[in-house]
Design an enzyme around this catalytic site. Structure first.
Site, PDB file in Angstrom:
ATOM      1  CB  SER A 137      -0.906  -0.084   1.153  1.00  5.15           C
ATOM      2  OG  SER A 137      -1.264   1.304   1.311  1.00  5.15           O
ATOM      3  CE1 TYR A 160      -6.260   4.420  -1.552  1.00  9.16           C
ATOM      4  CE2 TYR A 160      -4.553   4.349   0.133  1.00  9.16           C
ATOM      5  CZ  TYR A 160      -5.878   4.167  -0.378  1.00  9.16           C
ATOM      6  OH  TYR A 160      -6.615   3.080   0.288  1.00  9.16           O
ATOM      7  CE  LYS A 283      -7.955  -3.276  -3.450  1.00  8.27           C
ATOM      8  NZ  LYS A 283      -8.021  -2.045  -2.792  1.00  8.27           N
ATOM      9  CG  HIS A 307     -11.257   0.307   0.188  1.00 10.22           C
ATOM     10  ND1 HIS A 307     -10.460   1.164  -0.782  1.00 10.22           N
ATOM     11  CD2 HIS A 307     -10.359   0.513   1.292  1.00 10.22           C
ATOM     12  CE1 HIS A 307      -9.498   1.657  -0.299  1.00 10.22           C
ATOM     13  NE2 HIS A 307      -9.234   1.093   1.026  1.00 10.22           N
TER      14      HIS A 307
HETATM   15  C1  LIG Z   1      -7.060  -2.776   7.346  1.00  5.76           C
HETATM   16  C2  LIG Z   1      -7.272  -2.534   5.968  1.00  5.76           C
HETATM   17  C3  LIG Z   1      -6.472  -1.558   5.422  1.00  5.76           C
HETATM   18  C4  LIG Z   1      -6.649  -1.340   4.017  1.00  5.76           C
HETATM   19  N1  LIG Z   1      -5.912  -0.482   3.539  1.00  5.76           N
HETATM   20  C5  LIG Z   1      -5.918  -0.152   1.826  1.00  5.76           C
HETATM   21  C6  LIG Z   1      -5.034   0.733   1.282  1.00  5.76           C
HETATM   22  O1  LIG Z   1      -4.101   1.150   1.983  1.00  5.76           O
HETATM   23  N2  LIG Z   1      -5.193   0.530  -0.128  1.00  5.76           N
HETATM   24  C7  LIG Z   1      -6.137   0.164  -0.581  1.00  5.76           C
HETATM   25  O2  LIG Z   1      -6.286   0.011  -2.070  1.00  5.76           O
HETATM   26  N3  LIG Z   1      -6.992  -0.790  -0.098  1.00  5.76           N
HETATM   27  C8  LIG Z   1      -6.902  -0.875   1.353  1.00  5.76           C
HETATM   28  N4  LIG Z   1      -7.802  -2.044   1.821  1.00  5.76           N
HETATM   29  C9  LIG Z   1      -8.522  -2.594   0.951  1.00  5.76           C
HETATM   30  C10 LIG Z   1      -8.099  -4.189   0.624  1.00  5.76           C
HETATM   31  O3  LIG Z   1      -7.115  -3.759  -0.454  1.00  5.76           O
HETATM   32  C11 LIG Z   1      -9.173  -5.090  -0.062  1.00  5.76           C
HETATM   33  O4  LIG Z   1      -9.741  -4.200  -1.031  1.00  5.76           O
HETATM   34  C12 LIG Z   1     -10.053  -5.436   1.006  1.00  5.76           C
HETATM   35  O5  LIG Z   1      -9.490  -5.788   2.248  1.00  5.76           O
HETATM   36  C13 LIG Z   1     -10.759  -6.765   0.292  1.00  5.76           C
HETATM   37  O6  LIG Z   1     -11.600  -7.304   1.362  1.00  5.76           O
HETATM   38  P1  LIG Z   1     -11.357  -8.439   2.435  1.00  5.76           P
HETATM   39  O7  LIG Z   1     -10.776  -7.570   3.434  1.00  5.76           O
HETATM   40  O8  LIG Z   1     -12.640  -8.909   2.757  1.00  5.76           O
HETATM   41  O9  LIG Z   1     -10.650  -9.530   1.717  1.00  5.76           O
HETATM   42  C14 LIG Z   1      -7.491  -2.037   3.243  1.00  5.76           C
HETATM   43  C15 LIG Z   1      -8.134  -3.083   3.944  1.00  5.76           C
HETATM   44  C16 LIG Z   1      -8.073  -3.418   5.066  1.00  5.76           C
HETATM   45  C17 LIG Z   1      -9.044  -4.285   5.910  1.00  5.76           C
END
Ligand SMILES: Cc1cc2nc3c(=O)[nH]c(=O)nc-3n(C[C@H](O)[C@H](O)[C@H](O)COP(=O)(O)O)c2cc1C
Length: 417
Positions: A137, A160, A283, A307
């Site tokens: 990330s 981002y 994404k 997300h």
């Molecule tokens: C704690 C946490 C932090 C996340 N941070 C980001 C991030 O910095 N950038 C991003 O594109 N998605 C972020 N996401 C979304 C994840 O990339 C992903 O889309 C999401 O976890 C998918 O769902 P799942 O947790 O059910 O697998 C984050 C998700 C979580 C749980």
């Protein structure tokens, strides 16, 4: 060579009981109880302070999107075929022209070191051992270079778009320099979703010390001890920059509101293309129309994603979008289904409905929170063995065999066309 008979406890010698060797390593002991990702979530919940667990586990507003991501998988049923000779099942696949040990990419998660001090380095090493790509990330707590130095996984860098475009250009150049293979531009975060668990707890990054956090820390001594002994957690990719690296406690919403550009548009996608030679993954695609636009732009892969339910509440579940998107763009761009994956059977369902691969975030974070790097290994093993077993049980020997014929048109399933 003469083989020794297995040693038995004296009670065992009665022929009734066998005793398990006690496991002295605490992480391994916890993992023995982790038979599924749901078990690891429960272990992480006990081990992590409430605010940290909620930051990982929670979603936006009423968490309807979060719930429907999971529910969508529950509504799909298999149509198992039998007598298919499934003596050898092969779960390997490919994505962006390169091989994968199974059709899975580890999703970008900001502030990963909050779950375990080894954070992104542990996840990258584990992904590398499993033969899977790992997406770092922008808001990682280990830098682009530190993660590359693990020398393990195929690496993607998640972007981002900051108000300060030069900062983005610099990060993209650093990712290219460090050998990252793809950029993953997240397009669902014009503003940050309202994650009410975090708001209620006054959760900041890093956690602010107050009476409640001190108490929370005391009742979770394992996590607290590690947290206090390790170096401070900061947004490592912008350490030392004017935008602030998170070393002063700030809510994520405030940080994102100040730094990220809500003016992001298709023009920025073009701009990114002009700065990057490799593939781009978009994404956060959530409609068939945007999937078509992405394919028209020549985007190499799209991740259908909300997300993980952390942004817009009442967004469509990626799995429900899959058949319509696959009908519209398959063959023009690769389709990744992101959100709600907790079992290998979920990956098989997504492939059957048209995905090239899945992405998962929380699944590996639960493993990391439960038992550090060994916990991530454990989750990836569970997903792979689930996937193998499911394929054998539905009569598919290879990933290429999996198609829509293997899932039923269950009336509860709500594909979006
Ligand atoms: C704690 C946490 C932090 C996340 N941070 C980001 C991030 O910095 N950038 C991003 O594109 N998605 C972020 N996401 C979304 C994840 O990339 C992903 O889309 C999401 O976890 C998918 O769902 P799942 O947790 O059910 O697998 C984050 C998700 C979580 C749980």
């Amino acid at each position: 060579m003469k083989t020794q008979p297995p040693k038995r406890h004296w009670l065992g010698s009665l022929g009734i009981l066998r005793f398990r060797r006690p496991e002295l390593r605490p992480a391994q002991r916890r993992l023995r109880r982790g038979v599924s990702v749901a078990d690891l979530r429960a272990i992480a919940r006990r081990r992590l302070p409430g605010g940290v667990f909620d930051y990982i586990d929670g979603g936006a507003e009423d968490e309807l999107t979060l719930e429907s991501n999971l529910e969508a998988y529950r509504r799909v049923q298999f149509r198992p075929r039998v007598l298919r000779d499934v003596g050898e099942v092969d779960i390997s696949s490919s994505l962006l022209g390169k091989p994968l040990s199974m059709p899975l990419v580890l999703a970008p998660t900001g502030f990963t070191r909050i779950a375990d001090p080894a954070g992104e380095l542990a996840v990258a090493r584990s992904a590398g051992r499993a033969g899977l790509p790992y997406t770092l990330s922008t808001l990682g707590t280990r830098s682009i270079e530190e993660v590359a130095a693990t020398g393990s996984a195929r690496l993607w860098f998640q972007v981002y778009v900051w108000r300060d475009r030069q900062l983005v250009a610099d990060m993209v150049a650093r990712a290219a320099e460090s050998g990252y293979e793809a950029l993953c531009l997240t397009v669902d975060t014009a503003v940050l979703g309202k994650r009410e668990r975090d708001v209620r707890r006054g959760f900041t990054l890093p956690p602010k010390l107050g009476l409640s956090t001190i108490f929370d820390g005391m009742v979770h001594p394992g996590w607290t001890w590690q947290f206090l002994r390790s170096e401070p957690i900061v947004f490592a990719n912008v350490a030392g920059q004017a935008v602030g690296d998170g070393s002063d406690a700030i809510s994520l919403a405030e940080y994102v509101g100040r730094q990220f550009d809500p003016g992001l548009s298709w023009k920025d996608v073009e701009w990114l293309r002009s700065r990057w030679n490799g593939p781009i993954v978009l994404k956060g695609i959530q409609t068939i129309e945007d999937a078509k636009l992405a394919a028209d732009e020549g985007i190499e892969a799209i991740a259908l994603s909300n997300h993980g339910g952390r942004q817009l509440d009442s967004a469509p579940a990626p799995l429900d979008l899959l058949p319509g998107v696959a009908d519209a763009v398959a063959g023009r761009t690769e389709i990744i289904c992101d959100g709600g994956v907790r079992r290998g059977s979920d990956i098989v369902k997504a492939l059957a409905l048209g995905a090239t691969a899945c992405m998962a975030g929380r699944a590996y974070l639960y493993g990391l929170g439960a038992a550090g790097e060994a916990g991530v290994d454990h989750v990836l093993d569970l997903l792979a063995s689930d996937m193998r077993r499911t394929m054998a049980l539905i009569g598919c020997r290879t990933v290429g065999d999996i198609g829509r014929d293997y899932v039923s048109e269950d009336p509860r399933y709500r594909p979006i066309r």
